[in-house]
Scaffold this active site. Sequence first.
Site, mmCIF file in Angstrom:
data_model
loop_
_atom_site.group_PDB
_atom_site.id
_atom_site.type_symbol
_atom_site.label_atom_id
_atom_site.label_comp_id
_atom_site.label_asym_id
_atom_site.label_seq_id
_atom_site.Cartn_x
_atom_site.Cartn_y
_atom_site.Cartn_z
ATOM 1 N N THR A 17 0.804 -1.221 0.000
ATOM 2 C CA THR A 17 0.000 0.000 0.000
ATOM 3 C C THR A 17 0.837 1.270 0.000
ATOM 4 O O THR A 17 0.460 2.270 -0.620
ATOM 5 C CB THR A 17 -0.936 0.002 1.237
ATOM 6 N N THR A 170 2.743 -10.091 14.487
ATOM 7 C CA THR A 170 1.552 -10.543 13.793
ATOM 8 C C THR A 170 0.739 -9.305 13.422
ATOM 9 O O THR A 170 0.753 -8.318 14.159
ATOM 10 C CB THR A 170 0.772 -11.546 14.684
ATOM 11 N N GLN A 282 -3.643 -20.793 19.674
ATOM 12 C CA GLN A 282 -4.459 -19.804 18.953
ATOM 13 C C GLN A 282 -4.490 -18.465 19.692
ATOM 14 O O GLN A 282 -4.882 -17.450 19.130
ATOM 15 C CB GLN A 282 -5.912 -20.295 18.827
HETATM 16 N N1 ASP Z 1 -2.786 -5.599 0.457
HETATM 17 C C1 ASP Z 1 -1.686 -4.737 0.854
HETATM 18 C C2 ASP Z 1 -0.422 -5.552 0.841
HETATM 19 O O1 ASP Z 1 -0.217 -6.334 1.742
HETATM 20 C C3 ASP Z 1 -1.960 -4.151 2.180
HETATM 21 C C4 ASP Z 1 -0.895 -3.224 2.699
HETATM 22 O O2 ASP Z 1 0.169 -3.038 2.174
HETATM 23 O O3 ASP Z 1 -1.131 -2.620 3.755
HETATM 24 O O4 ASP Z 1 0.378 -5.438 -0.050
#
Ligand code: ASP
Length: 346
Positions: A17, A170, A282
Amino acid sequence: MNTNRKSSILIIYTGGTIGMKADAADLALKPFDFSQILEEVPELSKFAFKIDSYTFDPLIDSSDVEPTMWQKLACVIRDRHDRYDGFLVLHGTDTMSYSASALSFMLEGLDKPVIFTGSQLPIGVPRTDGKENLISAVEIASARTPDGEAAVPEVCIYFGSKLLRGNRTTKISAEQFDAFASPNLPALAEAGISIRYNQALIRRPDPGVPFHVDTRLDTRVSILKIHPGITPGVVRNILLGAETRAVIIETYGSGNAPTAPWFLDIVRRAKEMGKVLVNVTQCPSGCVNMNLYATGKPLLEAGTVSGYDSTTESALAKLFHLLGIYADNGRVEQLFDSDLKGEITK
Ligand code: ASP
């Protein structure tokens, strides 16, 4: 920390992103090239650092990450290790914890920072978290101790003001800027007015292990998440499948699972087939202890190995790595039980 000495940093841009913008045609977020990221962050030129870049081709949304990408990333770092003081990996958040975990096992004798970061909002958006993440991550990648050593010679994730050990992380939020957690290990550093390092937690390289990269990975691993109502057919498919050498069993609480005879029978059969069975809880935090409950003991007796307080992401990457190196599953179990890169608390 002394950040005065001129450092050289390599930014490895893989996608995610942070470097995306809405496509005019369908409005879906798609990657743009690194020069546009630099245009959005003129602050980077204020550092006295030499900053070079390496761009993956193609750039990917990290949901498309494959272990071959980890191998390529490890080789990019290996081939440029001597030329740079630190490495920054711009990566999508969806699988960042998997990639950071994998790299932590593949980079042996690491003596320089490898800092993963990314963002929840693209860097061109006014409220982006990408700028702060990128700028602070560069600062951390170039930081040194008073002795001139790398301040954080580890594979880490920097996100939402925190520096976390990569194989402890995580992704916990699809929308908050604080997208990552390290539930079983405190942050290695926190960025406020200054960046405060938690020296006691930061691993130092073993002088006896020169830096090298091991790209061998065997991905014949599966994950079985236990849940009420799980059926013998599902458990059989995952535990006894010819495709797997190892299975991570995601159990309840401190490592507990159903005690139904059919369930334990399948677990024993998987062991008889020579599979490595790993017990990971978990619960986001806490540790597996199969001796605590009558619902945990049978798994121990059947030969399941404790994942301690490992994340599933880290356990998966550790298994890929160990299975890639050792043909003998017994040796894999033995090494899985040890703390290789600070990924578990023993
Ligand atoms: N879908 C994107 C990715 O993992 C989400 C992000 O970068 O925050 O590349």
